[in-house]
Motif scaffolding. Sequence first.
Motif, PDB file in Angstrom:
ATOM      1  N   TYR A   1       0.187   4.172   4.025  1.00 27.41           N
ATOM      2  CA  TYR A   1       0.285   2.748   3.369  1.00 27.41           C
ATOM      3  C   TYR A   1      -0.661   2.629   4.792  1.00 27.41           C
ATOM      4  O   TYR A   1      -0.629   2.289   6.095  1.00 27.41           O
ATOM      5  CB  TYR A   1       1.892   2.304   4.361  1.00 27.41           C
ATOM      6  CG  TYR A   1       2.725   2.269   2.900  1.00 27.41           C
ATOM      7  CD1 TYR A   1       2.060   2.242   2.014  1.00 27.41           C
ATOM      8  CD2 TYR A   1       4.184   2.457   3.722  1.00 27.41           C
ATOM      9  CE1 TYR A   1       2.863   2.191   1.459  1.00 27.41           C
ATOM     10  CE2 TYR A   1       4.578   2.150   2.408  1.00 27.41           C
ATOM     11  CZ  TYR A   1       4.211   2.073   1.490  1.00 27.41           C
ATOM     12  OH  TYR A   1       4.874   2.174   0.309  1.00 27.41           O
TER      13      TYR A   1
ATOM     14  N   LEU B   1      -1.321  -0.530   3.694  1.00 21.99           N
ATOM     15  CA  LEU B   1      -0.305  -1.081   2.679  1.00 21.99           C
ATOM     16  C   LEU B   1      -1.074  -2.315   2.261  1.00 21.99           C
ATOM     17  O   LEU B   1      -1.698  -3.176   2.630  1.00 21.99           O
ATOM     18  CB  LEU B   1       0.953  -1.392   3.198  1.00 21.99           C
ATOM     19  CG  LEU B   1       1.724  -1.732   1.987  1.00 21.99           C
ATOM     20  CD1 LEU B   1       3.056  -1.717   2.411  1.00 21.99           C
ATOM     21  CD2 LEU B   1       1.616  -3.203   1.778  1.00 21.99           C
TER      22      LEU B   1
ATOM     23  N   TYR C   1      -1.901  -4.100  -1.432  1.00 23.54           N
ATOM     24  CA  TYR C   1      -1.378  -4.683  -3.267  1.00 23.54           C
ATOM     25  C   TYR C   1      -0.926  -3.791  -3.766  1.00 23.54           C
ATOM     26  O   TYR C   1       0.956  -3.543  -4.413  1.00 23.54           O
ATOM     27  CB  TYR C   1      -1.760  -5.948  -3.968  1.00 23.54           C
ATOM     28  CG  TYR C   1      -2.394  -7.113  -3.451  1.00 23.54           C
ATOM     29  CD1 TYR C   1      -0.761  -7.775  -2.914  1.00 23.54           C
ATOM     30  CD2 TYR C   1      -3.940  -7.355  -2.462  1.00 23.54           C
ATOM     31  CE1 TYR C   1      -1.388  -9.436  -2.015  1.00 23.54           C
ATOM     32  CE2 TYR C   1      -3.569  -8.919  -2.086  1.00 23.54           C
ATOM     33  CZ  TYR C   1      -2.641  -9.718  -2.331  1.00 23.54           C
ATOM     34  OH  TYR C   1      -2.692 -10.594  -1.130  1.00 23.54           O
TER      35      TYR C   1
ATOM     36  N   LEU D   1       2.395  -2.527  -2.966  1.00 24.12           N
ATOM     37  CA  LEU D   1       3.484  -3.479  -2.310  1.00 24.12           C
ATOM     38  C   LEU D   1       4.029  -3.646  -3.648  1.00 24.12           C
ATOM     39  O   LEU D   1       5.929  -3.559  -4.201  1.00 24.12           O
ATOM     40  CB  LEU D   1       2.769  -5.085  -2.178  1.00 24.12           C
ATOM     41  CG  LEU D   1       3.670  -5.944  -2.373  1.00 24.12           C
ATOM     42  CD1 LEU D   1       4.179  -6.030  -0.989  1.00 24.12           C
ATOM     43  CD2 LEU D   1       2.909  -7.398  -2.540  1.00 24.12           C
TER      44      LEU D   1
ATOM     45  N   GLY E   1       7.040  -5.277   3.564  1.00 25.72           N
ATOM     46  CA  GLY E   1       6.124  -5.335   1.886  1.00 25.72           C
ATOM     47  C   GLY E   1       8.084  -4.645   0.808  1.00 25.72           C
ATOM     48  O   GLY E   1       7.290  -4.823  -0.149  1.00 25.72           O
TER      49      GLY E   1
ATOM     50  N   PRO F   1      -1.905  -8.430   1.902  1.00 27.87           N
ATOM     51  CA  PRO F   1      -1.210  -8.950   2.000  1.00 27.87           C
ATOM     52  C   PRO F   1      -0.980  -9.751   2.723  1.00 27.87           C
ATOM     53  O   PRO F   1      -1.488  -9.356   3.762  1.00 27.87           O
ATOM     54  CB  PRO F   1       0.134  -8.493   1.748  1.00 27.87           C
ATOM     55  CG  PRO F   1      -0.221  -6.996   0.600  1.00 27.87           C
ATOM     56  CD  PRO F   1      -1.708  -6.284   1.490  1.00 27.87           C
TER      57      PRO F   1
ATOM     58  N   THR G   1       0.475  -7.659   6.313  1.00 26.94           N
ATOM     59  CA  THR G   1      -0.692  -6.524   6.629  1.00 26.94           C
ATOM     60  C   THR G   1      -1.837  -7.003   7.152  1.00 26.94           C
ATOM     61  O   THR G   1      -2.153  -6.320   8.277  1.00 26.94           O
ATOM     62  CB  THR G   1      -0.666  -5.761   5.076  1.00 26.94           C
ATOM     63  OG1 THR G   1      -0.104  -5.503   4.331  1.00 26.94           O
ATOM     64  CG2 THR G   1      -2.467  -4.867   5.566  1.00 26.94           C
TER      65      THR G   1
END
Length: 422
Positions: free
Chosen positions: A10, A13, A15, A18, A62, A235, A238
């Motif tokens: 990650y 991290l 999408y 996720l 997530g 995201p 993040t």
Amino acid sequence: MKICAIICEYNPLHYGHLYHIEKARELTGCDAVMCIQAGNFTQRGEPAIANKYVRATMALEGGADIVVQIPTAYCCSSAEIFALAGVKIANSFENVTHLAFGCETDNYELLKEIAKYFANEPKEFKEKLNKFLDEGNSLPVSRQKAIEELIKEDKVEFSEITETLNILTKPNNILAIEYLKALYRTKSKIEPVFTTRSNSDYNSADLNGRDSSATAIRTRLITKEKIKSIKKLVPSFTYDLLKEDMDKYGLPDLDLYNDLCSYVVKTSTVSEMKNIYDVSEGIENRFFESAKKFKDFNELLLDVKTKRYTYTRLKRIVLRLLLKINKDIVGQIYKMDKLPFIKVLAFNARNKDLLSNVSADTNIIIRNSNVVKNPDTAYKELADIEDRANAVYNMLLRKTKEIPNFAPDLFTQTLKYDKKQK
């Protein structure tokens, strides 16, 4: 309680990660997701874009329920060792029933065929592999060439020959094979769960909107040095976590890191380098000679680089030298049934039953209190490496009045597994 494990970095991290967490929960029907995450340094031999606790928090946001760490000694090693350490951590938990990972193929049965073959390593395969390694090829290239030659000689059979060769060219397929190999070699009861990757290649440096790889996102962030440059690529949680971390500490100083790496190469003796895992065939002498000629670390590595010793492999060697990770502790991963301790980085406080239902057949480190009494040699050495990794990572951050609270991993509370509780 049934738990699905995901071995990850990650960094950061995105999408695709996720989606993977959501898909893992959906496919397995498990009660919780456990992320088994790399620490402050990654498998590429580099400092992570954010510290391990920030990235663990990303995992919780997530959809993960608990995040534990792969010791740094095994994070900055080959894909085989990285995968084996992660699987042995997963094996330590009785209620981890599944391991989810991504791959570029949807031919999962063929992937299993290939992994079983590599896990057993027949004599004819070893001979071919060593031949191509002796010619100076890297392990992935040598493995691919060995299979190609054995297929031509009708000495190996897979259900689909062409697809076998295609699978061996994709980086995430190769990592998936290592996870499967580790499951087979440890006789694990954990069931593998496959998900295909998004439209972006694992190591692609090209931006592709929400399908951008972690490599592309990191490159963008490091190049622009502005968090807003990746806002649409990750995201919102993040982005927020990275922004907060960067506002306080900045990004890890890669120029300083390269200087530290250059320093340790230039000041180490040949015998000290020979004691580092994966140093063989005289590569220590190439390091020694190149250190005399080059001030710049990247130029030094390019001078040492060969077909067999790739740029990334050399970076991992130097990181192990910097953190004083000797070959004995790395090699022990093949002998250990279980790691001496598992460090918990984060857990979902909303899931009140989680910690009471998560037990491991080893030491589980949760809080920074109560010194472990009489730790064994491997425990102490792995913990000391972790402390050195934390110290070096802190050096790379912007100087502020406070630094991240990386409590020494050795001096923490340990919960012993008790079979009577089951």
